[in-house]
Design a protein around this motif. Structure first.
Motif, mmCIF file in Angstrom:
data_model
loop_
_atom_site.group_PDB
_atom_site.id
_atom_site.type_symbol
_atom_site.label_atom_id
_atom_site.label_comp_id
_atom_site.label_asym_id
_atom_site.label_seq_id
_atom_site.Cartn_x
_atom_site.Cartn_y
_atom_site.Cartn_z
ATOM 1 N N VAL A 122 0.843 -1.206 0.000
ATOM 2 C CA VAL A 122 0.000 0.000 0.000
ATOM 3 C C VAL A 122 0.871 1.246 0.000
ATOM 4 N N ALA A 123 1.885 1.262 0.853
ATOM 5 C CA ALA A 123 2.762 2.420 0.963
ATOM 6 C C ALA A 123 3.550 2.649 -0.321
ATOM 7 N N ARG A 124 3.928 1.579 -0.965
ATOM 8 C CA ARG A 124 4.688 1.742 -2.213
ATOM 9 C C ARG A 124 3.856 2.477 -3.251
ATOM 10 N N GLU A 125 2.593 2.125 -3.359
ATOM 11 C CA GLU A 125 1.729 2.797 -4.339
ATOM 12 C C GLU A 125 1.356 4.203 -3.879
ATOM 13 N N GLN A 126 0.998 4.334 -2.619
ATOM 14 C CA GLN A 126 0.477 5.608 -2.102
ATOM 15 C C GLN A 126 1.580 6.643 -1.900
ATOM 16 N N VAL A 127 2.676 6.229 -1.276
ATOM 17 C CA VAL A 127 3.722 7.183 -0.902
ATOM 18 C C VAL A 127 4.792 7.300 -1.987
ATOM 19 N N LEU A 128 5.325 6.171 -2.419
ATOM 20 C CA LEU A 128 6.397 6.213 -3.409
ATOM 21 C C LEU A 128 5.893 6.697 -4.763
ATOM 22 N N GLU A 129 4.795 6.146 -5.204
ATOM 23 C CA GLU A 129 4.308 6.485 -6.539
ATOM 24 C C GLU A 129 3.560 7.807 -6.576
ATOM 25 N N ARG A 130 2.739 8.094 -5.544
ATOM 26 C CA ARG A 130 1.889 9.292 -5.581
ATOM 27 C C ARG A 130 2.342 10.392 -4.633
ATOM 28 N N GLY A 131 3.250 10.110 -3.725
ATOM 29 C CA GLY A 131 3.740 11.138 -2.827
ATOM 30 C C GLY A 131 2.765 11.528 -1.743
ATOM 31 N N VAL A 132 1.835 10.659 -1.415
ATOM 32 C CA VAL A 132 0.832 10.925 -0.383
ATOM 33 C C VAL A 132 1.249 10.207 0.898
ATOM 34 N N GLY A 133 1.447 10.963 1.983
ATOM 35 C CA GLY A 133 1.892 10.382 3.236
ATOM 36 C C GLY A 133 0.867 9.444 3.848
ATOM 37 N N LEU A 134 1.349 8.528 4.674
ATOM 38 C CA LEU A 134 0.472 7.573 5.322
ATOM 39 C C LEU A 134 -0.409 8.256 6.361
ATOM 40 N N SER A 135 -1.578 7.694 6.590
ATOM 41 C CA SER A 135 -2.480 8.158 7.648
ATOM 42 C C SER A 135 -1.995 7.633 8.995
ATOM 43 N N GLN A 136 -2.632 8.087 10.062
ATOM 44 C CA GLN A 136 -2.252 7.637 11.403
ATOM 45 C C GLN A 136 -2.420 6.128 11.536
ATOM 46 N N GLU A 137 -3.506 5.603 11.033
ATOM 47 C CA GLU A 137 -3.746 4.153 11.117
ATOM 48 C C GLU A 137 -2.703 3.386 10.312
ATOM 49 N N GLN A 138 -2.320 3.918 9.163
ATOM 50 C CA GLN A 138 -1.326 3.247 8.333
ATOM 51 C C GLN A 138 0.058 3.306 8.978
ATOM 52 N N VAL A 139 0.412 4.442 9.579
ATOM 53 C CA VAL A 139 1.693 4.542 10.285
ATOM 54 C C VAL A 139 1.749 3.520 11.412
ATOM 55 N N LEU A 140 0.644 3.352 12.111
ATOM 56 C CA LEU A 140 0.605 2.368 13.193
ATOM 57 C C LEU A 140 0.849 0.961 12.653
ATOM 58 N N GLU A 141 0.291 0.645 11.495
ATOM 59 C CA GLU A 141 0.551 -0.655 10.875
ATOM 60 C C GLU A 141 2.040 -0.839 10.603
ATOM 61 N N VAL A 142 2.686 0.207 10.114
ATOM 62 C CA VAL A 142 4.119 0.131 9.833
ATOM 63 C C VAL A 142 4.906 -0.106 11.119
ATOM 64 N N LEU A 143 4.536 0.611 12.171
ATOM 65 C CA LEU A 143 5.248 0.468 13.448
ATOM 66 C C LEU A 143 5.088 -0.930 14.040
ATOM 67 N N ARG A 144 4.058 -1.633 13.630
ATOM 68 C CA ARG A 144 3.805 -2.984 14.146
ATOM 69 C C ARG A 144 4.270 -4.088 13.204
ATOM 70 N N LEU A 145 4.998 -3.729 12.157
ATOM 71 C CA LEU A 145 5.534 -4.744 11.265
ATOM 72 C C LEU A 145 6.507 -5.656 12.009
ATOM 73 N N PRO A 146 6.550 -6.926 11.661
ATOM 74 C CA PRO A 146 7.473 -7.849 12.334
ATOM 75 C C PRO A 146 8.914 -7.566 11.949
ATOM 76 N N GLY A 147 9.831 -8.074 12.753
ATOM 77 C CA GLY A 147 11.247 -7.831 12.531
ATOM 78 C C GLY A 147 11.735 -8.244 11.166
ATOM 79 N N GLU A 148 11.189 -9.338 10.633
ATOM 80 C CA GLU A 148 11.670 -9.819 9.338
ATOM 81 C C GLU A 148 11.296 -8.883 8.189
ATOM 82 N N ALA A 149 10.387 -7.930 8.434
ATOM 83 C CA ALA A 149 10.000 -6.987 7.391
ATOM 84 C C ALA A 149 10.824 -5.703 7.430
ATOM 85 N N LEU A 150 11.735 -5.573 8.413
ATOM 86 C CA LEU A 150 12.430 -4.306 8.613
ATOM 87 C C LEU A 150 13.260 -3.900 7.402
ATOM 88 N N GLN A 151 14.005 -4.802 6.824
ATOM 89 C CA GLN A 151 14.856 -4.426 5.702
ATOM 90 C C GLN A 151 14.026 -3.978 4.491
#
Length: 345
Positions: free
Chosen positions: A20-49
């Motif tokens: 979602v972030a790749r399309e929304q932020v990288l492609e369109r330049g639209v920052g994540l919402s609060q709910e989306q940022v929270l999803e990112v902060l809760r990503l598992p360790g294996e997704a960090l890289q």
């Protein structure tokens, strides 16, 4: 190691937010919402890289490869009447820091040494609730002396909460950027500071912005806030639309209410940096205090490849940083050009 863009390969399931972030932020330049940022902060360790690679791609697309380098100096240290619980410069806590003023020759010397590192930004900082006439006069004299010394480095200030008259004075002095951190999410602020409000800080920032100065506003991570509050803070900063966001990590200070707080883990710090980049794709994100303690040398490189595009070199007010040359060497190794002074004017 180079700063070339990475390709992100997302896995199914809990990594969907990266797609979602790749399309929304990288492609369109639209920052994540609060709910989306929270999803990112809760990503598992294996997704960090994958997350760091995406944040780097966003930085490269919307900000470019250049890194702004800044030095800071305290013109008035300690003795502050406010009770910011993280700060050793508060006069209300039994910390080792004692009130002191830097004279004009010392200020000029600091500006000259900062410029010699290749930095384009020099920030004059004072530990005060807000500037009085003495401080405003000293800042004016200091800026004049820096210019008479032949130094054309950009000058920023961080002098606490301002009146409209003081904002206008700083503009007249030629201060182009003002730093005033919101420090933490609005919902967490009363736990951190009780002698003034989050709204008072916000009001100063709005006056600065309306006056045409660049706004530098960030905060400190690791002051007991939840992931939800970190997400809240990211979108509150995005709403302000600052030119620059300093990313600080708590350094527990002797004598303060937070002296026994544990520093956050390096992977968590990197995840937070990347999440803030995805919330603010066009904003300058600056590594500031605490990165050495939290991340170490390797983590600093990962952060520069995970969304960061500005850095403070040298020491941080009452805390030691890495030698400036170490950071400059790191940027050279990463093939990240330092932003030229002519590009910052």
């Amino acid at each position: 190691m180079t700063a070339a863009p990475h390709q992100v390969e997302t896995a199914a399931g809990d990594n969907d937010i990266l797609a979602v972030a790749r399309e929304q932020v990288l492609e369109r330049g639209v920052g994540l919402s609060q709910e989306q940022v929270l999803e990112v902060l809760r990503l598992p360790g294996e997704a960090l890289q994958d997350l760091l690679a995406l944040a780097h791609d966003v930085r490269m697309r919307w900000c470019g490869p250049e890194v702004e380098v800044e030095g800071i100096v305290s013109v008035k240290t300690g003795g502050c009447p406010e009770d910011c619980h993280f700060c050793s410069q508060s006069g209300l806590f039994p910390t080792p820091v004692r009130a002191a003023w830097l004279d004009i020759p010392g200020l000029v010397k600091a500006a000259r040494e900062t410029a010699e590192t290749g930095a384009t930004e020099f920030c004059i900082v004072a530990a005060v609730r807000g500037p009085d006439k003495r401080l405003m006069s000293q800042v004016r004299e200091g800026i004049r002396a820096i210019r008479e010394d032949g130094n054309d480095i950009q000058i920023a200030c961080s002098l606490g909460m301002l009146t409209q008259e003081q904002v206008d004075e700083l503009v007249e002095m030629g201060v182009h950027r003002y730093n005033h951190n919101l420090e933490t999410a609005r919902s967490n602020f009363p736990n951190v500071v009780t002698t003034h409000s989050w709204e008072e800080r916000w009001d100063t920032l709005q006056m600065v912005k309306d006056a045409g100065m660049e706004v530098c506003c960030g905060g400190i991570v690791g002051m007991g806030e939840s992931d939800e509050q970190r997400a809240e803070f990211a979108v509150q900063l995005a709403e302000l639309e600052p030119h620059e966001v300093p990313m600080n990590f708590l350094i527990p200070q002797q004598g303060t209410p937070y002296e026994h707080y544990e520093t956050i883990e390096g992977p968590d710090a990197l995840r937070i940096v990347a999440a803030f980049r995805l919330a603010m794709p066009r904003t300058m994100l600056r590594f500031a205090g605490g990165r050495e303690l939290t991340l170490g040398d390797l983590g600093a490189e990962q952060g520069m490849l995970g969304g960061i595009n500005a850095i403070i070199v040298g020491n941080y007010l009452t805390n030691l940083g890495r030698p400036a040359q170490s950071d400059l060497d790191m940027l050279d190794d990463l093939k990240m050009p330092i932003k030229a002074l002519s590009d910052t004017i």
